[in-house]
Design a protein around this motif. Structure first.
Motif, PDB file in Angstrom:
ATOM      1  N   ALA A  51     -30.227 -61.459 -20.947  1.00  0.00           N
ATOM      2  CA  ALA A  51     -31.113 -60.296 -20.889  1.00  0.00           C
ATOM      3  C   ALA A  51     -30.350 -59.028 -21.267  1.00  0.00           C
ATOM      4  CB  ALA A  51     -31.690 -60.175 -19.477  1.00  0.00           C
ATOM      5  N   GLU A  86     -31.938 -68.735 -13.536  1.00  0.00           N
ATOM      6  CA  GLU A  86     -31.921 -67.375 -12.954  1.00  0.00           C
ATOM      7  C   GLU A  86     -32.009 -66.302 -14.038  1.00  0.00           C
ATOM      8  OE1 GLU A  86     -29.119 -69.563 -12.295  1.00  0.00           O
ATOM      9  OE2 GLU A  86     -30.514 -70.459 -10.835  1.00  0.00           O
ATOM     10  N   GLU A  87     -31.635 -66.644 -15.270  1.00  0.00           N
ATOM     11  CA  GLU A  87     -31.667 -65.644 -16.339  1.00  0.00           C
ATOM     12  C   GLU A  87     -33.113 -65.261 -16.686  1.00  0.00           C
ATOM     13  OE1 GLU A  87     -28.851 -64.306 -17.197  1.00  0.00           O
ATOM     14  OE2 GLU A  87     -29.638 -62.956 -18.747  1.00  0.00           O
ATOM     15  N   ALA A  89     -35.743 -64.486 -14.729  1.00  0.00           N
ATOM     16  CA  ALA A  89     -36.239 -63.297 -14.014  1.00  0.00           C
ATOM     17  C   ALA A  89     -35.591 -62.042 -14.595  1.00  0.00           C
ATOM     18  CB  ALA A  89     -35.938 -63.420 -12.522  1.00  0.00           C
ATOM     19  N   ALA A  90     -34.303 -62.115 -14.889  1.00  0.00           N
ATOM     20  CA  ALA A  90     -33.605 -60.962 -15.471  1.00  0.00           C
ATOM     21  C   ALA A  90     -34.200 -60.632 -16.836  1.00  0.00           C
ATOM     22  CB  ALA A  90     -32.113 -61.264 -15.602  1.00  0.00           C
ATOM     23  N   LYS A  92     -37.261 -61.266 -17.919  1.00  0.00           N
ATOM     24  CA  LYS A  92     -38.591 -60.677 -17.750  1.00  0.00           C
ATOM     25  C   LYS A  92     -38.467 -59.203 -17.350  1.00  0.00           C
ATOM     26  CE  LYS A  92     -43.075 -61.398 -15.650  1.00  0.00           C
ATOM     27  NZ  LYS A  92     -44.083 -61.809 -16.616  1.00  0.00           N
ATOM     28  N   ALA A  93     -37.554 -58.935 -16.422  1.00  0.00           N
ATOM     29  CA  ALA A  93     -37.360 -57.550 -15.966  1.00  0.00           C
ATOM     30  C   ALA A  93     -36.878 -56.655 -17.107  1.00  0.00           C
ATOM     31  CB  ALA A  93     -36.367 -57.518 -14.806  1.00  0.00           C
ATOM     32  N   ALA A  94     -36.146 -57.227 -18.068  1.00  0.00           N
ATOM     33  CA  ALA A  94     -35.636 -56.438 -19.196  1.00  0.00           C
ATOM     34  C   ALA A  94     -36.655 -56.325 -20.333  1.00  0.00           C
ATOM     35  CB  ALA A  94     -34.342 -57.069 -19.721  1.00  0.00           C
ATOM     36  N   GLY A  95     -37.856 -56.895 -20.142  1.00  0.00           N
ATOM     37  CA  GLY A  95     -38.892 -56.777 -21.168  1.00  0.00           C
ATOM     38  C   GLY A  95     -38.830 -57.856 -22.237  1.00  0.00           C
ATOM     39  N   ALA A 130     -42.876 -67.604 -14.883  1.00  0.00           N
ATOM     40  CA  ALA A 130     -42.762 -66.166 -15.152  1.00  0.00           C
ATOM     41  C   ALA A 130     -43.701 -65.712 -16.282  1.00  0.00           C
ATOM     42  CB  ALA A 130     -41.318 -65.821 -15.513  1.00  0.00           C
TER      43      ALA A 130
END
Ligand SMILES: NC(=O)N[C@@H](CC(=O)O)C(=O)O
Ligand SMILES: [Zn+2]
Ligand SMILES: [Zn+2]
Length: 344
Positions: A51, A86-87, A89-90, A92-95, A130
């Motif tokens: 991400a 785990e990457e 979620a990161a 998704k949060a980073a767009g 996600a």
């Protein structure tokens, strides 16, 4: 709509290679002029696998957009055997909107790709949860399979098990090239779609061999027989929302294309809409171009459609033979030839 002017909601390019550095600066303006957004492929060297890398790549792309143009790069991650769940979620949060499957060895910069999709199941589960999309270069790499059959075999060996095991993961079968893939996608449920390139709508494999070997017509998956091209243009102009525009514009310096080993990829960003207009017009289906170019992709990705417009005029112009590409030169598909449509 008159015969000579075509006004469309601004389209998006759902499959694009922008590269990096000076080369990227040379090609970003072409896409930013025609398209509102583009799905940016992650097959850099080294690939975009995290991400954090996607976020900094996005910043570099935005810095190459000419002043006055509004262009949104949509970022993707390159899936490897070791992408941790785990990457997701990161990402998704980073767009980041999607992950990309390159079967190891299938295409340009795919050596870090996936050796066996079963190694990625935990990560695919996280993506399904996600709501990140899965973009697929759909070719098997088994050397026993003929290069012209690699996409059809991929459907049985990879696509069907993937769809069975992750029914609600949105999958885009990228740059489809065969009747089999067009049929598979038309019959699939609403979680499966496909992109189509201009070269696969306009040309069959004869184009690679006309009067000698023509490296600028070589891309992967390689152009197929005319029966396949006909199935693809039929799918593109069918009105089905599952098919949408993805140029796969893949710039390689002409010294690399015109070499004893020629890299795979056609550069089309300079005249992408003009090439698609040509293909649709030949089918008498210009009225289907807007949904294909501007609606279906956004709808599938769950993003809003663009609200401004672009205009194409029917007026002949000659595509440049070559354009700058960092310190090198880049030859567009059909460079030096006349095109019937021109974006104004
Ligand atoms: N399409 C191609 O022939 N080449 C692409 C990679 C790809 O999309 O497979 C590239 O990055 O050059
Ligand atoms: Zn590909
Ligand atoms: Zn591509």
């Amino acid at each position: 709509m008159s015969d000579t002017v075509l006004t469309l909601t601004r389209p998006d390019d759902w499959h694009l290679h922008l590269r990096d550095g000076a080369a990227m600066h040379s090609v970003v303006p072409y896409t930013a002029r025609q398209f509102g957004r583009a799905i940016v492929m992650p097959n850099l060297r080294p690939p975009v696998t995290t991400a954090a890398q996607a976020a900094t790549y996005r910043e570099r792309i935005l810095a190459a957009v000419p002043a006055g143009l509004k262009f949104e790069p949509l970022m993707t991650l390159y899936l490897t055997d070791n992408t941790p769940p785990e990457e997701i979620a990161a990402a998704k949060a980073a767009g980041v909107v999607a992950l990309k499957l390159y079967p190891a060895g299938a295409t340009t910069n795919s050596d870090a790709g996936v050796t066996d999709l079963r190694k990625c199941y935990k990560t695919l589960e996280a993506m399904q949860r996600a709501g990140l999309l899965f973009l697929v270069h759909g070719e098997v790499t088994d050397p026993d399979i003929d290069v012209f059959d690699r996409e059809a075999v991929f459907i049985d060996r990879v696509m069907r098990p993937l769809r069975r095991d992750f029914p609600e993961l949105k999958v885009v079968f990228e740059h489809i090239t065969t009747l089999e893939a067009a049929q598979y996608v038309s019959e699939a449920d609403r979680f499966t779609a496909a992109t189509l390139t201009p070269q696969h709508l306009l040309y069959n494999r004869n184009a690679i061999f006309t009067g000698g070997l023509r490296p600028h017509y070589y891309c992967l998956p390689v152009l197929k027989r005319e029966t396949h091209r006909q199935a693809l243009i039929k799918a593109a102009t069918s009105g089905s929302p599952k098919f949408f525009l993805g140029t796969d514009s893949a710039p390689h310096a002409s010294v690399m294309k015109e070499n004893s080993v020629c890299g795979a990829g056609c550069f089309t960003a300079l005249s992408a809409l003009e090439l698609y207009a040509d293909a649709f017009e030949a089918m008498g289906a210009l009225d289907k171009l807007e949904a294909f170019a501007s609606f279906n992709g956004a709808d599938f990705y769950g993003l809003p459609r663009n609200t401004d417009t672009v205009t194409l005029r029917k007026q002949s112009w000659t595509l440049p033979e070559s354009v700058p590409f960092g310190d090198a030169l880049l030859k567009p598909l059909r460079g030096g030839e006349a095109l019937a449509w021109q974006m104004v």
